[in-house]
Design an enzyme around this catalytic site. Structure first.
Site, PDB file in Angstrom:
ATOM      1  CB  CYS A   2      -8.553  37.828  62.978  1.00  0.00           C
ATOM      2  SG  CYS A   2      -7.772  37.992  64.562  1.00  0.00           S
ATOM      3  NE  ARG A  27      -8.892  34.791  57.915  1.00  0.00           N
ATOM      4  CZ  ARG A  27      -7.920  34.814  57.023  1.00  0.00           C
ATOM      5  NH1 ARG A  27      -7.924  33.948  56.036  1.00  0.00           N
ATOM      6  NH2 ARG A  27      -6.941  35.685  57.098  1.00  0.00           N
ATOM      7  CD1 TRP A  74      -5.807  31.583  66.704  1.00  0.00           C
ATOM      8  CD2 TRP A  74      -4.237  33.166  66.630  1.00  0.00           C
ATOM      9  NE1 TRP A  74      -4.604  31.019  67.084  1.00  0.00           N
ATOM     10  CE2 TRP A  74      -3.627  31.969  67.044  1.00  0.00           C
ATOM     11  CE3 TRP A  74      -3.439  34.307  66.502  1.00  0.00           C
ATOM     12  CZ2 TRP A  74      -2.267  31.871  67.339  1.00  0.00           C
ATOM     13  CZ3 TRP A  74      -2.090  34.210  66.802  1.00  0.00           C
ATOM     14  CH2 TRP A  74      -1.527  33.000  67.212  1.00  0.00           C
ATOM     15  CG  ASN A 100      -6.578  39.209  59.773  1.00  0.00           C
ATOM     16  OD1 ASN A 100      -5.839  38.736  60.630  1.00  0.00           O
ATOM     17  ND2 ASN A 100      -6.595  38.786  58.537  1.00  0.00           N
ATOM     18  N   GLY A 101      -4.642  41.238  61.809  1.00  0.00           N
ATOM     19  CA  GLY A 101      -3.251  41.638  61.632  1.00  0.00           C
ATOM     20  C   GLY A 101      -2.675  42.128  62.947  1.00  0.00           C
ATOM     21  CD  GLU A 480       2.420  17.419  57.245  1.00  0.00           C
ATOM     22  OE1 GLU A 480       3.200  18.262  57.716  1.00  0.00           O
ATOM     23  OE2 GLU A 480       1.203  17.630  57.156  1.00  0.00           O
ATOM     24  CE  LYS A 484      -1.010  17.843  59.534  1.00  0.00           C
ATOM     25  NZ  LYS A 484      -0.953  18.847  58.555  1.00  0.00           N
ATOM     26  CD  GLU A 487      -1.609  20.569  62.526  1.00  0.00           C
ATOM     27  OE1 GLU A 487      -1.828  21.782  62.509  1.00  0.00           O
ATOM     28  OE2 GLU A 487      -1.220  19.939  61.532  1.00  0.00           O
ATOM     29  CG  HIS A 503      23.792  10.153  66.962  1.00  0.00           C
ATOM     30  ND1 HIS A 503      25.125   9.805  67.095  1.00  0.00           N
ATOM     31  CD2 HIS A 503      23.387   9.601  65.790  1.00  0.00           C
ATOM     32  CE1 HIS A 503      25.510   9.103  66.042  1.00  0.00           C
ATOM     33  NE2 HIS A 503      24.466   8.965  65.238  1.00  0.00           N
ATOM     34  CE  LYS A 603      -6.341  25.381  55.934  1.00  0.00           C
ATOM     35  NZ  LYS A 603      -5.536  24.264  56.409  1.00  0.00           N
TER      36      LYS A 603
HETATM   37  C1  F6R Z   1      -0.417  22.411  59.650  1.00  0.00           C
HETATM   38  C2  F6R Z   1      -0.661  23.617  58.893  1.00  0.00           C
HETATM   39  C3  F6R Z   1       0.328  24.702  58.993  1.00  0.00           C
HETATM   40  C4  F6R Z   1       0.491  25.388  57.625  1.00  0.00           C
HETATM   41  C5  F6R Z   1       1.397  26.610  57.767  1.00  0.00           C
HETATM   42  C6  F6R Z   1       1.647  27.275  56.429  1.00  0.00           C
HETATM   43  O1  F6R Z   1      -1.404  21.462  59.439  1.00  0.00           O
HETATM   44  O2  F6R Z   1      -1.652  23.738  58.230  1.00  0.00           O
HETATM   45  O3  F6R Z   1       1.541  24.254  59.474  1.00  0.00           O
HETATM   46  O4  F6R Z   1       1.029  24.477  56.729  1.00  0.00           O
HETATM   47  O5  F6R Z   1       0.809  27.522  58.638  1.00  0.00           O
HETATM   48  O6  F6R Z   1       0.458  27.701  55.852  1.00  0.00           O
HETATM   49  P1  F6R Z   1       0.370  28.055  54.330  1.00  0.00           P
HETATM   50  O7  F6R Z   1       0.621  26.804  53.560  1.00  0.00           O
HETATM   51  O8  F6R Z   1      -1.008  28.589  54.143  1.00  0.00           O
HETATM   52  O9  F6R Z   1       1.433  29.074  54.042  1.00  0.00           O
END
Ligand code: F6R
Length: 608
Positions: A2, A27, A74, A100-101, A480, A484, A487, A503, A603
């Site tokens: 949010c 966000r 969100w 937000n929260g 990673e 990527k 997502e 295994h 994010k």
């Molecule tokens: C994936 C991604 C998330 C963040 C995770 C931690 O592409 O961006 O997995 O890495 O939410 O976020 P931060 O680094 O902001 O604590």
């Protein structure tokens, strides 16, 4: 999670709110809304969908007025629909709230309010805040909000507007970010700086449980006891362009193109006349010598950087390292003491689980060293030592350049500790630093070759399931790469240690299954070639990523070999991740996915 924004001043509020929300859409983007006070009347518009739906709706409404609050959501409580969108309005329609929260005790508060005749329209936790402010409001909005924050549990950044107060609104925060922008005859609030950077560079960062009264000419901040707080002005030193797409189709591509620069920005100022000097890291040689253990704690991509950190710190510093997912660490009662160091990694510096894991470690006496991108963020402010990753604003939901800089910072920390501890020689450290300096140019080469990856993605984007396998640092990299891919392209994928596949999971490999193999570790190269043979014998198609020096050899086994410029195995993950990011990007693009705003994600995860 949010985004909230608020404005008071001589401009019309709506364009300021909409432009702010457009910078905060990363966000959350399942619904959006605004509320303004127009000559003593609250007017609210909100709807499900992206901000563009709200903008469409606002074209036919003439919302005037110079004070308002806005929100991009969100969903946590209640599905994304018009009613659950923010702002939420109190029973009488006289109070509007954006939040937000998560209000954790909202059920008890709801019962309390329902008993007193309040009717709830939405399924959200936020609506209790609107009704509760009204319940306590006796003509003093600040007083009502103070009473509310005394009662609510959980996390919040709040903007509260009332019908009665045409020239002020109130905001507050706890465990969710909120900044105040200071203008000339106008003031702003926002969940993140880019939302207001076009108007001001002078910022107050609100601390937990602080409340502010916003008028166009003043900002008064109070602590939870109601005492005035004198805030320091934080000056933003980066440009608004840093948070713009700058001609690229997507933020994600722009951010990958920024990797060479931000990696340089992260290491160059810290290598002075050939000597490593880590700013803001005050841990002494004696403290490092006495460390029993290092815990690395983070979420998602930052966690994957932490896995690389474990390998390199153990290798270079000979200190045992445990890596933990923050949401597990904070509840598992870790056996951490004041003889241990906790390294916290976070791009946003606001991830709630990571912040609470930090507090858990701190309460148990551990020193906290954080690797953070956002200056002044909650995690940075709660740490003993902070090493900033100078990645600049990262807007695409999928993290790219922040990861490369997190790795860079971890190498710097490992080298610094190893030198202080005497576990490596100056010459060894110099060699590693020399390799590090070659990484940015290496990534520039990788980016020039991106069409190869695009072609491969074009052939394989219909894959239903993809496996990533690697050993040692390449295993960390595989995690990673896999994250990527899933997502942003929504293709199921899993990462396995090369030796682990047989295994159990190898049962899933059949004709045509795509297997991606980062192979940058020279000492494990032959072992990985054997793993490739095993999956190919079962029909897999293999994409391998390795240094130029192994290309010819590997082409005998893998179906496609992508190369990165030659680089030492130890440092290779920093550049070898870029082809994996490009692969995920092109797979998502081929599938027609929204690369920058993948479904269900946001994010900066500021809720549990
Ligand atoms: C994936 C991604 C998330 C963040 C995770 C931690 O592409 O961006 O997995 O890495 O939410 O976020 P931060 O680094 O902001 O604590």
């Amino acid at each position: 999670m949010c985004g909230i924004v608020g404005y008071i001043g001589n401009r019309k509020a709506i364009p300021v709110l909409l432009s702010g929300l457009s910078k905060l859409e990363y966000r959350g983007y399942d619904s959006a809304g605004v509320a303004i006070n127009e000559n003593g009347k609250l007017r609210v518009e909100k709807c499900k969908g992206r901000l563009t739906s709200l903008e469409e709706r606002l074209k036919t409404e003439n919302l005037d007025g110079g004070m308002g609050i806005g929100h991009t959501r969100w969903a946590t409580h209640g599905e994304p629909n018009d009613i659950n969108s923010h702002p939420h309005i109190s029973q009488s329609g006289e109070i509007a709230v954006v939040h937000n929260g998560i209000i954790e005790n909202y059920i008890q508060l709801k019962e309390f309010l329902v008993e007193r005749g309040y009717n709830f329209k939405s399924d959200t936790d936020t609506e209790v805040v609107a009704h509760l402010v009204e319940h306590y409001y006796k003509g003093d909005l600040l007083d009502a909000v103070m009473k509310v924050i005394d009662e609510i549990e959980g996390s919040y950044a709040l903007g509260v507007l009332s019908k009665d107060n045409e020239d002020m609104f109130v905001c507050a925060r706890k465990d969710s970010p909120l900044v105040i922008g200071l203008g000339d005859g106008e003031n702003f609030i926002a969940s993140d700086i880019p939302a207001i950077l076009e108007y001001t560079r002078n910022i107050y960062i609100l601390e937990d449980k602080e409340v502010a009264v916003m008028t166009k000419d003043s900002v008064k901040v109070f602590n939870s006891l109601g005492a005035p707080v004198k805030k320091e002005v934080f000056k933003v030193n980066w440009d608004v362009e840093a948070a713009e797409k700058g001609g690229y189709e997507h933020f994600m591509m722009k951010e990958m193109y920024e990797e060479p620069k931000v990696i340089r920005d992260t290491f160059s100022p810290r290598i002075i006349n050939g000597e490593l000097k880590l700013d803001n890291i005050n841990i002494t040689k004696e403290e490092i010598d006495n460390l029993q253990k290092i815990y690395i704690v983070a979420c998602g991509t930052a966690y994957h950087a932490g896995v690389v950190g474990k390998y390199i710190i153990e290798k270079l510093c000979k200190i045992p390292v445990e890596v933990d997912v923050a949401s597990e660490f904070r509840y598992r009662d870790p056996l951490i003491t004041d003889k241990d160091l906790t390294i916290i990694i976070s791009q946003s510096g606001e991830t709630l689980d990571t912040l609470f894991a930090l507090r858990e470690a701190k309460n148990k006496g551990s020193r906290i060293l954080s690797i953070v991108n956002v200056v002044g963020s909650s995690i940075a402010r709660s740490s003993d030592d902070v090493l900033y990753t100078w990645a600049g604003p990262e807007i695409a939901v999928a993290s790219t350049k922040a990861y490369n800089t997190q790795l860079t910072a971890l190498y710097l920390v490992a080298l610094d500790f190893a030198l202080k501890k005497g576990t490596i020689s100056k010459e060894e450290a110099d060699n590693i630093l020399a390799s590090l300096k070659e990484i940015p140019a290496g990534i520039e080469e990788i980016l020039k070759d991106k069409e190869n990856i695009q072609k491969f993605a074009h052939r394989h984007y219909n894959a239903k399931s993809i496996f990533f396998i690697g050993r040692s640092l390449d295993y960390a990299l595989s995690m990673e790469g896999s994250l990527k891919l899933k997502e942003i392209s929504y293709i199921h994928s899993e990462a396995y240690a090369g030796g682990e596949l047989k295994h159990g999971t190898i049962a899933l490999i059949e004709k045509g299954t795509l297997v991606v193999c980062p192979m940058t570790q020279d000492s494990l190269f032959d072992k990985m070639v054997s793993n490739i043979r095993e999956v190919k014998a079962r029909g897999a198609v293999v994409l391998a990523i390795t240094q130029q020096r192994h290309k010819e050899e590997l082409e005998k086994t893998a179906d496609l070999v992508l190369t990165i410029p030659d680089v030492d195995s130890l440092i290779a993950p920093i550049s070898a991740v870029t082809p994996l990011q490009l692969f995920a990007y092109y797979m998502a693009l081929e599938k027609g996915c929204d690369v920058d705003k993948p479904r269900n994600l946001a994010k900066s995860v500021t809720v549990e």
